[in-house]
Design an enzyme around this catalytic site. Structure first.
Site, PDB file in Angstrom:
ATOM      1  N   ASN A 109       0.818  -1.219   0.000  1.00  0.00           N
ATOM      2  CA  ASN A 109       0.000   0.000   0.000  1.00  0.00           C
ATOM      3  C   ASN A 109       0.848   1.263   0.000  1.00  0.00           C
ATOM      4  O   ASN A 109       0.575   2.209  -0.745  1.00  0.00           O
ATOM      5  CB  ASN A 109      -0.953  -0.003   1.190  1.00  0.00           C
ATOM      6  CG  ASN A 109      -1.933  -1.162   1.132  1.00  0.00           C
ATOM      7  OD1 ASN A 109      -2.009  -1.846   0.107  1.00  0.00           O
ATOM      8  ND2 ASN A 109      -2.653  -1.397   2.206  1.00  0.00           N
ATOM      9  N   THR A 154     -15.627  38.368 -32.038  1.00  0.00           N
ATOM     10  CA  THR A 154     -16.419  37.986 -30.869  1.00  0.00           C
ATOM     11  C   THR A 154     -17.668  37.344 -31.463  1.00  0.00           C
ATOM     12  O   THR A 154     -18.109  37.761 -32.541  1.00  0.00           O
ATOM     13  CB  THR A 154     -16.809  39.189 -29.985  1.00  0.00           C
ATOM     14  OG1 THR A 154     -17.677  40.043 -30.730  1.00  0.00           O
ATOM     15  CG2 THR A 154     -15.599  39.987 -29.519  1.00  0.00           C
ATOM     16  N   HIS A 155     -18.192  36.332 -30.829  1.00  0.00           N
ATOM     17  CA  HIS A 155     -19.336  35.567 -31.362  1.00  0.00           C
ATOM     18  C   HIS A 155     -19.016  34.987 -32.740  1.00  0.00           C
ATOM     19  O   HIS A 155     -19.922  34.754 -33.537  1.00  0.00           O
ATOM     20  CB  HIS A 155     -20.604  36.426 -31.462  1.00  0.00           C
ATOM     21  CG  HIS A 155     -20.896  37.231 -30.235  1.00  0.00           C
ATOM     22  ND1 HIS A 155     -21.691  36.765 -29.207  1.00  0.00           N
ATOM     23  CD2 HIS A 155     -20.461  38.458 -29.840  1.00  0.00           C
ATOM     24  CE1 HIS A 155     -21.754  37.684 -28.256  1.00  0.00           C
ATOM     25  NE2 HIS A 155     -20.999  38.716 -28.607  1.00  0.00           N
ATOM     26  N   SER A 276      -6.549  12.069 -48.249  1.00  0.00           N
ATOM     27  CA  SER A 276      -7.778  11.277 -48.302  1.00  0.00           C
ATOM     28  C   SER A 276      -7.567  10.121 -49.268  1.00  0.00           C
ATOM     29  O   SER A 276      -6.915  10.281 -50.302  1.00  0.00           O
ATOM     30  CB  SER A 276      -8.929  12.169 -48.773  1.00  0.00           C
ATOM     31  OG  SER A 276      -9.928  11.387 -49.406  1.00  0.00           O
ATOM     32  N   LYS A 282      -7.355  16.483 -51.244  1.00  0.00           N
ATOM     33  CA  LYS A 282      -7.445  16.765 -49.811  1.00  0.00           C
ATOM     34  C   LYS A 282      -6.107  16.800 -49.082  1.00  0.00           C
ATOM     35  O   LYS A 282      -5.208  16.015 -49.345  1.00  0.00           O
ATOM     36  CB  LYS A 282      -8.330  15.720 -49.112  1.00  0.00           C
ATOM     37  CG  LYS A 282      -9.791  15.780 -49.450  1.00  0.00           C
ATOM     38  CD  LYS A 282     -10.452  17.105 -49.108  1.00  0.00           C
ATOM     39  CE  LYS A 282     -10.626  17.301 -47.628  1.00  0.00           C
ATOM     40  NZ  LYS A 282     -11.684  16.460 -47.084  1.00  0.00           N
ATOM     41  N   ASN A 284      -5.641  17.122 -45.054  1.00  0.00           N
ATOM     42  CA  ASN A 284      -6.483  17.230 -43.850  1.00  0.00           C
ATOM     43  C   ASN A 284      -5.681  17.553 -42.583  1.00  0.00           C
ATOM     44  O   ASN A 284      -4.607  17.010 -42.374  1.00  0.00           O
ATOM     45  CB  ASN A 284      -7.250  15.927 -43.633  1.00  0.00           C
ATOM     46  CG  ASN A 284      -8.258  15.662 -44.736  1.00  0.00           C
ATOM     47  OD1 ASN A 284      -8.783  16.605 -45.338  1.00  0.00           O
ATOM     48  ND2 ASN A 284      -8.498  14.408 -45.037  1.00  0.00           N
ATOM     49  N   GLU A 289      -7.308  17.980 -35.262  1.00  0.00           N
ATOM     50  CA  GLU A 289      -8.629  17.359 -35.065  1.00  0.00           C
ATOM     51  C   GLU A 289      -8.563  16.279 -33.990  1.00  0.00           C
ATOM     52  O   GLU A 289      -9.430  16.192 -33.119  1.00  0.00           O
ATOM     53  CB  GLU A 289      -9.118  16.727 -36.371  1.00  0.00           C
ATOM     54  CG  GLU A 289      -9.524  17.725 -37.417  1.00  0.00           C
ATOM     55  CD  GLU A 289      -9.862  17.025 -38.720  1.00  0.00           C
ATOM     56  OE1 GLU A 289     -11.052  16.831 -38.994  1.00  0.00           O
ATOM     57  OE2 GLU A 289      -8.927  16.645 -39.464  1.00  0.00           O
ATOM     58  N   TYR A 316      -6.416   2.102   2.664  1.00  0.00           N
ATOM     59  CA  TYR A 316      -6.315   1.551   1.313  1.00  0.00           C
ATOM     60  C   TYR A 316      -7.520   0.686   0.988  1.00  0.00           C
ATOM     61  O   TYR A 316      -7.996  -0.094   1.810  1.00  0.00           O
ATOM     62  CB  TYR A 316      -5.035   0.697   1.153  1.00  0.00           C
ATOM     63  CG  TYR A 316      -4.920   0.113  -0.244  1.00  0.00           C
ATOM     64  CD1 TYR A 316      -4.378   0.861  -1.285  1.00  0.00           C
ATOM     65  CD2 TYR A 316      -5.419  -1.157  -0.541  1.00  0.00           C
ATOM     66  CE1 TYR A 316      -4.320   0.352  -2.581  1.00  0.00           C
ATOM     67  CE2 TYR A 316      -5.365  -1.674  -1.825  1.00  0.00           C
ATOM     68  CZ  TYR A 316      -4.815  -0.915  -2.836  1.00  0.00           C
ATOM     69  OH  TYR A 316      -4.765  -1.412  -4.116  1.00  0.00           O
ATOM     70  N   GLN A 321      -6.546   0.970  -7.010  1.00  0.00           N
ATOM     71  CA  GLN A 321      -5.778   0.452  -8.150  1.00  0.00           C
ATOM     72  C   GLN A 321      -6.253   1.094  -9.451  1.00  0.00           C
ATOM     73  O   GLN A 321      -5.530   1.130 -10.437  1.00  0.00           O
ATOM     74  CB  GLN A 321      -5.930  -1.072  -8.209  1.00  0.00           C
ATOM     75  CG  GLN A 321      -5.119  -1.743  -9.286  1.00  0.00           C
ATOM     76  CD  GLN A 321      -5.055  -3.246  -9.080  1.00  0.00           C
ATOM     77  OE1 GLN A 321      -4.355  -3.732  -8.207  1.00  0.00           O
ATOM     78  NE2 GLN A 321      -5.803  -3.994  -9.884  1.00  0.00           N
TER      79      GLN A 321
HETATM   80  N1  ARG Z   1      -1.728  -3.255  -7.333  1.00  0.00           N
HETATM   81  C1  ARG Z   1      -2.125  -2.566  -6.180  1.00  0.00           C
HETATM   82  C2  ARG Z   1      -2.563  -1.146  -6.545  1.00  0.00           C
HETATM   83  O1  ARG Z   1      -2.251  -0.713  -7.590  1.00  0.00           O
HETATM   84  C3  ARG Z   1      -1.007  -2.487  -5.218  1.00  0.00           C
HETATM   85  C4  ARG Z   1      -1.436  -2.397  -3.801  1.00  0.00           C
HETATM   86  C5  ARG Z   1      -2.133  -3.649  -3.423  1.00  0.00           C
HETATM   87  N2  ARG Z   1      -2.360  -3.751  -2.034  1.00  0.00           N
HETATM   88  C6  ARG Z   1      -3.167  -4.676  -1.521  1.00  0.00           C
HETATM   89  N3  ARG Z   1      -3.294  -4.718  -0.252  1.00  0.00           N
HETATM   90  N4  ARG Z   1      -3.815  -5.515  -2.276  1.00  0.00           N
HETATM   91  O2  ARG Z   1      -3.242  -0.479  -5.793  1.00  0.00           O
END
Ligand code: ARG
Length: 458
Positions: A109, A154-155, A276, A282, A284, A289, A316, A321
Site C-alpha cells: 500500500n 467575438t461571437h 484522403s 485533400k 487534412n 482534429e 487503502y 488500483q
Molecule cells: N496493485 C495494487 C494497486 O495498484 C497495489 C497495492 C495492493 N495492495 C493490496 N493490499 N492488495 O493499488
C-alpha cells in the site's frame, strides 16, 4: 504459491486472478518500483533492520533487475498480480531467500503510493518541458509575423482587427498558467509516503527521512492513513492536464478553421497533415482534429478518479488500483500532443495575401469611427447610432466604411472631418490600441519581450 498464500488452502479462481491483477498496466512502474526498493533496502541496512551484507545483496540484486528491465530482459507474469510482486519474485530467483527481507517494514500500500509519486513527479517534469516547447513555437511565429493583421472576433463575427502575434501570444499566456498549475501540483506529488506500512505505520525502527532524502522528496506524509489513501495529487494533475488539453483543443479549432479554404489564412506543413484515400485534392488537419477529439478522454479520466475516490473509506481499498490507467493514458495523450503542436506551430505558413484581403469588405473599424466622434464631443451612445446607420448604408452600397463618400459622412454628423479616412485604415485601428495588453504593435512588442524573458528565466 502466492507471496501472500500462507492463509489460503485453495487456488485463486482464474477469473479472479485476471480481474484483480494490475501487471498489464502497472508494469510501467517497474523503474520507480525498483528505485523505491533500492532506497528502502539501503535504509533497512543503515537502521540495522537487516545486516549491511543483506542490504548490499538486496541492492545489488535490485540494480541488476533494473539493468535487465532497461534492456527488455525481464518477464512479468499475471499470476504475480502486480509489479511489486513480480519484482520481488524475480529478485528471489536472482538472490535467493534474502529477497524475502526486502518487504520488512513495508506494505504494497505504501509501496504503490511511492511508485505513483515518483511517476507523477517525472511525468509533470515532462509535461512542463512539452508546454515550454509549444510556448517557444508560439513566440517564434509571433516574432516572425509581427506585421500581420487578422480580423479579431467575438461571437465568431468580425469585431476589431488584431495583430496575429497578439492572437498567438494569448495562447502563450494560457500555457504560462498551465505551467504554474503543473508546478503547483508538483508540490503535492513531491511527498514521500513510505513508512506508512499497510495503514498504521510500522513496528520497525525505520528512517523515513533517509528514504525521503535518497529519493529526493521535499516532504513526507505526516499521517500514515493519509499517505496510503491520498490520491489528491493525481486529481490535481488530471485537472491541470485537462485544462492544457482544453487549451490545445481551442488552438486546434482555430488551426482547423484558419487552414480551411474559407479562411485560408494559414497553411499547415505537409509533414503534419494527411490525405484522403478517395479525394486526391485533400490535405487534412488530422493532428489538431485528433487533439481536439482526445481532449474528452483526459476530462473523462479526471471524472473517473474523482468518482473512484468519492465515498471511499480510509485507508487503502482495492478501488485505488483504478488510479493508474487514467493517469498513464493522460500523459500518453498529452505529451505527444504537445510535441506535435510545437512542430505544427513552428512550421505553419501564414498566407499574408489571403489575410490582407480579409478586410476589404468588413466593418472591423466601426468602433474607431464611433470613438472618433466621441473624442469630438459627441456622446458615445449617439456616436454608436450614427456609425450603425453608416454601416447599414455601406452594406446597401456594397462597400465598407472607407468606401463611403465624404458627403455621406458630412450628412451623418457635422463632427466628421476629412481625417476620418486615416482613422479608418486597418493599420491605424490596430496602432491606436497601444494600451498595455492591447493589440497595438508597441504593446505587443512589450508583451513579446515579456514572454521571451519568461522562457529564458526557466
Ligand atoms: N496493485 C495494487 C494497486 O495498484 C497495489 C497495492 C495492493 N495492495 C493490496 N493490499 N492488495 O493499488
Amino acid at each position: 504459491m502466492k507471496l501472500w498464500g500462507g492463509r489460503f488452502t485453495e487456488d485463486t479462481n482464474a477469473l479472479v486472478e485476471n480481474y484483480t491483477a494490475s501487471i498489464s498496466f502497472d508494469a510501467r512502474l517497474a523503474e520507480m518500483d525498483i528505485q523505491g526498493s533500492i532506497a528502502h533496502a539501503r535504509m533497512l541496512g543503515q537502521c540495522g533492520i537487516v545486516t549491511s551484507e543483506e542490504s548490499q545483496q538486496l541492492v545489488v540484486g535490485l540494480s541488476s533487475l533494473l539493468t535487465d528491465y532497461r534492456t527488455g530482459k525481464l518477464e512479468f507474469r499475471v499470476d504475480d498480480e502486480d509489479i511489486h510482486m513480480n519484482i520481488e519474485r524475480l529478485l528471489h530467483e536472482r538472490i535467493g531467500a534474502v529477497a524475502g527481507k526486502l518487504h520488512t517494514g513495508r506494505s504494497r500500500n505504501d509501496q504503490v503510493a511511492l511508485d505513483m509519486h515518483l511517476y507523477a513527479k517525472e511525468a509533470i517534469a515532462q509535461a512542463i518541458i512539452g508546454v515550454r516547447r509549444l510556448q517557444k513555437a508560439l513566440v517564434h511565429q509571433a516574432e516572425k509575423n509581427m506585421d500581420v493583421i487578422i480580423p479579431g472576433y467575438t461571437h465568431l463575427q468580425r469585431a476589431q482587427p488584431v495583430l496575429l502575434a497578439h492572437h498567438l501570444l494569448a495562447y502563450f499566456w494560457m500555457l504560462e498558467r498551465d505551467v504554474g498549475r503543473l508546478q503547483d501540483a508538483e508540490k503535492r506529488a513531491d511527498m514521500m509516503p513510505l513508512g506508512a506500512g499497510a495503514l498504521a505505520g510500522t513496528t520497525f525502527p525505520i528512517s523515513r527521512e533517509a528514504v525521503q532524502e535518497e529519493l529526493d522528496f521535499s516532504q513526507l506524509y505526516e499521517n500514515s492513513l493519509d499517505a496510503v489513501s491520498d490520491r489528491d495529487y493525481l486529481l490535481e494533475i488530471l485537472s491541470a492536464t485537462s485544462v492544457i488539453m482544453m487549451h490545445l483543443s481551442r488552438l486546434s479549432e482555430e488551426l482547423v478553421l484558419w487552414s480551411s479554404e474559407e479562411f485560408g489564412w494559414i497553411e499547415l506543413a505537409d509533414a503534419y497533415c494527411t490525405g484522403s484515400s478517395m479525394m486526391p485534392q485533400k490535405k487534412n488537419p488530422d493532428v489538431p482534429e485528433l487533439v481536439r477529439g482526445k481532449t474528452g478522454r483526459v476530462y473523462g479520466h479526471l471524472m473517473a478518479l474523482l468518482t473512484v475516490l468519492k465515498g471511499l473509506p480510509l485507508a487503502y481499498n482495492k478501488d485505488l488500483q483504478e488510479d493508474k490507467e487514467g493517469v498513464f493514458d493522460t500523459f500518453d495523450t498529452l505529451l505527444p500532443a504537445l510535441e506535435l503542436f510545437a512542430g505544427l506551430v513552428n512550421t505553419v505558413k501564414v498566407r499574408t495575401d489571403r489575410v490582407s484581403v480579409a478586410f476589404s469588405h468588413d466593418f472591423s473599424n466601426a468602433t474607431d469611427l464611433a470613438d472618433y466622434l466621441a473624442t469630438k464631443g459627441v456622446p458615445f451612445r449617439e456616436a454608436h447610432e450614427v456609425v450603425g446607420k453608416l454601416v447599414l448604408m455601406a452594406i446597401a452600397q456594397g462597400t465598407n466604411l472607407a468606401g463611403l463618400e465624404f458627403s455621406v459622412y458630412q450628412q451623418a454628423s457635422p463632427a466628421f472631418a476629412k481625417d476620418i479616412y486615416d482613422v479608418l485604415s486597418i493599420a491605424q485601428v490596430v496602432a491606436a490600441r497601444g494600451v498595455r495588453g492591447g493589440t497595438g504593435p508597441q504593446a505587443v512588442k512589450y508583451q513579446l519581450d515579456l514572454a521571451i524573458s519568461r522562457l529564458s528565466n526557466q
